[in-house]
Design a protein around this motif. Structure first.
Motif, PDB file in Angstrom:
ATOM      1  N   THR A   1       0.851  -1.173   0.000  1.00  0.00           N
ATOM      2  CA  THR A   1       0.000   0.000   0.000  1.00  0.00           C
ATOM      3  C   THR A   1       0.892   1.230   0.000  1.00  0.00           C
ATOM      4  N   LEU A   2       0.755   2.043  -1.036  1.00  0.00           N
ATOM      5  CA  LEU A   2       1.469   3.312  -1.080  1.00  0.00           C
ATOM      6  C   LEU A   2       0.667   4.341  -0.314  1.00  0.00           C
ATOM      7  N   SER A   3       1.325   5.385   0.121  1.00  0.00           N
ATOM      8  CA  SER A   3       0.620   6.399   0.892  1.00  0.00           C
ATOM      9  C   SER A   3      -0.410   7.141   0.045  1.00  0.00           C
ATOM     10  N   SER A   4      -0.207   7.195  -1.262  1.00  0.00           N
ATOM     11  CA  SER A   4      -1.145   7.934  -2.095  1.00  0.00           C
ATOM     12  C   SER A   4      -1.854   7.043  -3.107  1.00  0.00           C
ATOM     13  N   GLY A   5      -1.642   5.723  -3.087  1.00  0.00           N
ATOM     14  CA  GLY A   5      -2.234   4.870  -4.101  1.00  0.00           C
ATOM     15  C   GLY A   5      -2.932   3.662  -3.520  1.00  0.00           C
ATOM     16  N   PRO A   6      -3.634   2.919  -4.368  1.00  0.00           N
ATOM     17  CA  PRO A   6      -4.365   1.744  -3.921  1.00  0.00           C
ATOM     18  C   PRO A   6      -3.431   0.540  -3.770  1.00  0.00           C
ATOM     19  N   THR A   7      -3.978  -0.520  -3.219  1.00  0.00           N
ATOM     20  CA  THR A   7      -3.202  -1.738  -3.054  1.00  0.00           C
ATOM     21  C   THR A   7      -3.015  -2.406  -4.404  1.00  0.00           C
ATOM     22  N   THR A   8      -1.954  -3.201  -4.494  1.00  0.00           N
ATOM     23  CA  THR A   8      -1.698  -3.932  -5.726  1.00  0.00           C
ATOM     24  C   THR A   8      -1.806  -5.412  -5.453  1.00  0.00           C
ATOM     25  N   LEU A   9      -1.997  -6.192  -6.498  1.00  0.00           N
ATOM     26  CA  LEU A   9      -2.150  -7.633  -6.386  1.00  0.00           C
ATOM     27  C   LEU A   9      -0.865  -8.344  -6.746  1.00  0.00           C
ATOM     28  N   LYS A  10      -0.741  -9.568  -6.250  1.00  0.00           N
ATOM     29  CA  LYS A  10       0.361 -10.423  -6.662  1.00  0.00           C
ATOM     30  C   LYS A  10       0.092 -10.890  -8.089  1.00  0.00           C
TER      31      LYS A  10
ATOM     32  N   GLN B   1     -12.120  -9.566  -4.705  1.00  0.00           N
ATOM     33  CA  GLN B   1     -12.083  -8.673  -3.543  1.00  0.00           C
ATOM     34  C   GLN B   1     -11.349  -7.372  -3.860  1.00  0.00           C
ATOM     35  N   HIS B   2     -10.286  -7.468  -4.630  1.00  0.00           N
ATOM     36  CA  HIS B   2      -9.535  -6.265  -5.009  1.00  0.00           C
ATOM     37  C   HIS B   2     -10.388  -5.351  -5.887  1.00  0.00           C
ATOM     38  N   VAL B   3     -11.074  -5.942  -6.855  1.00  0.00           N
ATOM     39  CA  VAL B   3     -11.932  -5.141  -7.737  1.00  0.00           C
ATOM     40  C   VAL B   3     -13.045  -4.489  -6.927  1.00  0.00           C
ATOM     41  N   TRP B   4     -13.635  -5.230  -5.983  1.00  0.00           N
ATOM     42  CA  TRP B   4     -14.710  -4.673  -5.152  1.00  0.00           C
ATOM     43  C   TRP B   4     -14.194  -3.530  -4.284  1.00  0.00           C
ATOM     44  N   GLN B   5     -13.026  -3.692  -3.693  1.00  0.00           N
ATOM     45  CA  GLN B   5     -12.455  -2.635  -2.863  1.00  0.00           C
ATOM     46  C   GLN B   5     -12.116  -1.397  -3.696  1.00  0.00           C
ATOM     47  N   GLN B   6     -11.594  -1.604  -4.887  1.00  0.00           N
ATOM     48  CA  GLN B   6     -11.301  -0.468  -5.770  1.00  0.00           C
ATOM     49  C   GLN B   6     -12.590   0.248  -6.157  1.00  0.00           C
ATOM     50  N   TYR B   7     -13.653  -0.520  -6.423  1.00  0.00           N
ATOM     51  CA  TYR B   7     -14.938   0.074  -6.764  1.00  0.00           C
ATOM     52  C   TYR B   7     -15.452   0.918  -5.603  1.00  0.00           C
TER      53      TYR B   7
ATOM     54  N   THR C   1     -13.774   2.348  -3.175  1.00  0.00           N
ATOM     55  CA  THR C   1     -12.948   3.507  -2.823  1.00  0.00           C
ATOM     56  C   THR C   1     -12.910   4.574  -3.911  1.00  0.00           C
ATOM     57  N   THR C   2     -13.054   4.185  -5.169  1.00  0.00           N
ATOM     58  CA  THR C   2     -12.872   5.158  -6.246  1.00  0.00           C
ATOM     59  C   THR C   2     -14.166   5.624  -6.904  1.00  0.00           C
ATOM     60  N   THR C   3     -15.278   4.957  -6.663  1.00  0.00           N
ATOM     61  CA  THR C   3     -16.525   5.307  -7.340  1.00  0.00           C
ATOM     62  C   THR C   3     -17.292   6.336  -6.521  1.00  0.00           C
ATOM     63  N   PRO C   4     -17.770   7.407  -7.159  1.00  0.00           N
ATOM     64  CA  PRO C   4     -18.561   8.412  -6.434  1.00  0.00           C
ATOM     65  C   PRO C   4     -19.900   7.828  -5.967  1.00  0.00           C
ATOM     66  N   GLN C   5     -20.480   8.445  -4.949  1.00  0.00           N
ATOM     67  CA  GLN C   5     -21.730   7.970  -4.361  1.00  0.00           C
ATOM     68  C   GLN C   5     -22.874   8.003  -5.375  1.00  0.00           C
ATOM     69  N   ARG C   6     -22.911   9.005  -6.227  1.00  0.00           N
ATOM     70  CA  ARG C   6     -23.968   9.122  -7.235  1.00  0.00           C
ATOM     71  C   ARG C   6     -23.917   7.950  -8.212  1.00  0.00           C
ATOM     72  N   THR C   7     -22.722   7.566  -8.617  1.00  0.00           N
ATOM     73  CA  THR C   7     -22.575   6.452  -9.541  1.00  0.00           C
ATOM     74  C   THR C   7     -22.931   5.131  -8.854  1.00  0.00           C
ATOM     75  N   MET C   8     -22.594   4.994  -7.581  1.00  0.00           N
ATOM     76  CA  MET C   8     -22.986   3.785  -6.844  1.00  0.00           C
ATOM     77  C   MET C   8     -24.506   3.670  -6.739  1.00  0.00           C
ATOM     78  N   LEU C   9     -25.175   4.793  -6.563  1.00  0.00           N
ATOM     79  CA  LEU C   9     -26.630   4.785  -6.495  1.00  0.00           C
ATOM     80  C   LEU C   9     -27.225   4.342  -7.823  1.00  0.00           C
TER      81      LEU C   9
END
Length: 164
Positions: free
Chosen positions: A21-30, A40-46, A48-56
């Motif tokens: 985990t970088l201080s300014s970036g997302p986690t990376t996969l092996k 799980q990685h794709v879900w976590q990225q979704y 953290t990076t998707t705005p609330q309006r788009t999630m709705l």
């Protein structure tokens, strides 16, 4: 600030096999991650990076898929006696899904017009520059939502009239 990024990137290079985990970036996969780790990685990225309006909008689209699936399942299991009612309800769910997907594309932050022009070949290559200038138009969020409401009203008007 740049010194911290440099320090974080040098520490992540030494542990390339473990997720970092970088201080300014997302986690990376092996490189040999399992399917569940990728999901799980794709879900976590979704999340953290998707705005609330788009999630709705995504939640509403999932609801429309569920409604359309239940209507189709009911038609298969119980029969389709009022076929116009089934067809109207199913078309309303599919049409609303398409309209919502269009709204999501128009209002997502990733849909900024690109400045790179695609290469075109053939006898109409000289007209490619003129066509690209016409396609770069962007609409405001309010205009996209107004188009969505107008399209929804027309869709449901036709669906209600189709029930008869």
């Amino acid at each position: 600030m740049p010194a911290k990024r440099h320090a974080a990137s040098t520490t992540s290079a030494s542990t390339a096999s473990a997720p970092t985990t970088l201080s300014s970036g997302p986690t990376t996969l092996k490189t040999n991650a399992s399917a569940t780790e990728i999901a799980q990685h794709v879900w976590q990225q979704y999340l953290t990076t998707t705005p609330q309006r788009t999630m709705l909008l995504d939640a509403f689209m999932a609801f429309l898929v569920l409604v359309g699936g239940l209507q189709f399942l009911y038609c298969v299991l119980a029969g389709n006696y009022p076929f116009n009612a089934f067809l109207s309800g199913f078309c309303a769910a599919v049409g609303q899904f398409v309209l919502t997907a269009s709204l999501r594309m128009q209002t997502s932050d990733d849909s900024k017009p690109s400045t790179s022009k695609p290469s075109s070949k053939g006898k109409n290559a000289r007209f490619a520059d003129e066509d690209d200038e016409e396609q770069v138009t962007s609409y405001s969020h309010e205009r996209a939502f107004a188009d969505y409401i107008f399209g929804s009203l027309i869709l449901h008007f036709f669906c209600i009239n189709f029930i008869n």
